[in-house]
Design a protein around this motif. Sequence first.
Motif, mmCIF file in Angstrom:
data_model
loop_
_atom_site.group_PDB
_atom_site.id
_atom_site.type_symbol
_atom_site.label_atom_id
_atom_site.label_comp_id
_atom_site.label_asym_id
_atom_site.label_seq_id
_atom_site.Cartn_x
_atom_site.Cartn_y
_atom_site.Cartn_z
ATOM 1 N N THR A 115 -10.561 12.668 -1.796
ATOM 2 C CA THR A 115 -9.259 13.148 -1.307
ATOM 3 C C THR A 115 -9.032 14.626 -1.594
ATOM 4 O O THR A 115 -8.312 15.300 -0.855
ATOM 5 C CB THR A 115 -8.109 12.329 -1.918
ATOM 6 N N ARG A 148 1.341 8.897 -3.280
ATOM 7 C CA ARG A 148 0.251 8.362 -2.464
ATOM 8 C C ARG A 148 0.211 6.837 -2.612
ATOM 9 O O ARG A 148 0.380 6.296 -3.701
ATOM 10 C CB ARG A 148 -1.095 8.940 -2.909
ATOM 11 N N ARG A 149 -0.021 6.134 -1.516
ATOM 12 C CA ARG A 149 -0.110 4.677 -1.562
ATOM 13 C C ARG A 149 -1.569 4.247 -1.692
ATOM 14 O O ARG A 149 -2.381 4.526 -0.810
ATOM 15 C CB ARG A 149 0.504 4.060 -0.303
ATOM 16 N N THR A 171 1.019 7.335 -8.320
ATOM 17 C CA THR A 171 0.865 6.735 -7.002
ATOM 18 C C THR A 171 1.677 5.448 -6.916
ATOM 19 O O THR A 171 2.095 4.886 -7.926
ATOM 20 C CB THR A 171 -0.606 6.388 -6.722
ATOM 21 N N GLU A 196 -2.779 -1.249 6.451
ATOM 22 C CA GLU A 196 -1.730 -0.565 7.201
ATOM 23 C C GLU A 196 -0.757 0.138 6.262
ATOM 24 O O GLU A 196 -0.221 1.196 6.586
ATOM 25 C CB GLU A 196 -0.986 -1.565 8.083
ATOM 26 N N CYS A 198 -1.409 1.309 3.008
ATOM 27 C CA CYS A 198 -1.934 2.308 2.075
ATOM 28 C C CYS A 198 -2.610 3.478 2.786
ATOM 29 O O CYS A 198 -2.898 3.434 3.976
ATOM 30 C CB CYS A 198 -2.918 1.655 1.101
ATOM 31 N N SER A 199 -2.875 4.529 2.004
ATOM 32 C CA SER A 199 -3.668 5.653 2.507
ATOM 33 C C SER A 199 -5.026 5.739 1.807
ATOM 34 O O SER A 199 -5.897 6.475 2.258
ATOM 35 C CB SER A 199 -2.911 6.973 2.332
ATOM 36 N N LEU A 223 -6.138 1.626 8.545
ATOM 37 C CA LEU A 223 -6.098 2.611 7.466
ATOM 38 C C LEU A 223 -5.686 3.972 8.010
ATOM 39 O O LEU A 223 -4.903 4.690 7.377
ATOM 40 C CB LEU A 223 -7.471 2.671 6.795
ATOM 41 N N ASP A 226 -5.559 9.531 8.270
ATOM 42 C CA ASP A 226 -5.353 10.176 6.978
ATOM 43 C C ASP A 226 -5.803 9.288 5.821
ATOM 44 O O ASP A 226 -5.567 9.607 4.649
ATOM 45 C CB ASP A 226 -3.868 10.528 6.794
ATOM 46 N N GLY A 227 -6.471 8.182 6.146
ATOM 47 C CA GLY A 227 -6.832 7.207 5.127
ATOM 48 C C GLY A 227 -8.258 7.353 4.617
ATOM 49 O O GLY A 227 -9.154 7.864 5.303
ATOM 50 N N TYR A 228 -8.448 6.873 3.387
ATOM 51 C CA TYR A 228 -9.764 6.892 2.749
ATOM 52 C C TYR A 228 -10.102 5.482 2.280
ATOM 53 O O TYR A 228 -9.220 4.711 1.892
ATOM 54 C CB TYR A 228 -9.769 7.818 1.531
ATOM 55 N N ILE A 252 -10.782 7.595 10.311
ATOM 56 C CA ILE A 252 -10.321 7.722 8.928
ATOM 57 C C ILE A 252 -10.695 9.113 8.432
ATOM 58 O O ILE A 252 -11.493 9.822 9.063
ATOM 59 C CB ILE A 252 -10.919 6.647 7.998
#
Length: 317
Positions: A115, A148-149, A171, A196, A198-199, A223, A226-228, A252
């Motif tokens: 990130t 951050r989620r 977080t 859906e 979380c990031s 995801l 912007d998700g990892y 992603i």
Amino acid sequence: MPFEVLIYSRFPKAMMARIGQRFDLMDAAGKPPAEVFTAEQLSGVRAMITAGGTPLRAEVMDTLPALRAIVCYGTGYDGVDLDAAAKRGIAVGHSPAANAAAVADLAVTLMLAATRHLLPADEYVRSGNWAAAKPSPLLRPQPGNPGRRVGVYGMGEIGRKIASRVAAFETEVGYFSRSRHDVPYQYLPSLEALAEWCSVLMIAVRAGADTHHAVNAGILRKLGKDGYVVNISRGSVIDQAALVTALTESTIAGAGLDVFENEPHAPDTLTAFPNVVLTPHIGGHTTESHTAMQDCVIANLEAFFAGKPLPYEVRGA
């Protein structure tokens, strides 16, 4: 005279040194035992040590007629055919939670490295581009951790330790597991809902038929761009082809991977992405973890040869 124990998987000699002080080890060095030892030598083998991810099927067990204990070095046991072992009256043991802290530490390390774009930042300095003031699109400001989620898929010992660690970074933590747990984190009703929400999706489940390719193209789409995804469990949990596609199409933002569908993992399309951080399945590879895993192996073997139940027996085996 020490009891004989067959070493089925390939292990560095240092990992077996303490165990070798207590037992007479027959090292197959990762080869089929029947290729290394005679049928007569194998006929009396009552216990073996294996790595949990190494395939150990019925046909191998059939070459060891006296085998009654399979002891996995590590927490995993997904390579062992548990049904075949049960039919033959073979107990299966492992090392539960022995490396949980180390694996959780690496999961958070991979999350931070991915990130915060640590690898591109390192290359930016080493290449001289920073000193030359050359712009780097990969070093644009990124969202930080507060707020951050982080979604944890699996709330066993490793999942709990991951959750507590990322919570310290301010977080929000949510999780999905086969059952709800008494933990101070939000429970999501499905993996789809978790992805859906979380990031960062942290994968901390055991390998098995129910988790094989659970993180597929649909989960990665949920995801989002912007998700990892971070995987420190087993490579089989992610559909790796779908992951490559998601990274190629920027479905992603990136990934942190300690495990792969095929190990050791050779350079390929996946290894070429600058937004993917890769480590060679070293999550539990600390001195403390190895000592704890060896303690479990020794305890399981000593109990077996004393005619007692394995203290760390795999349930359902």
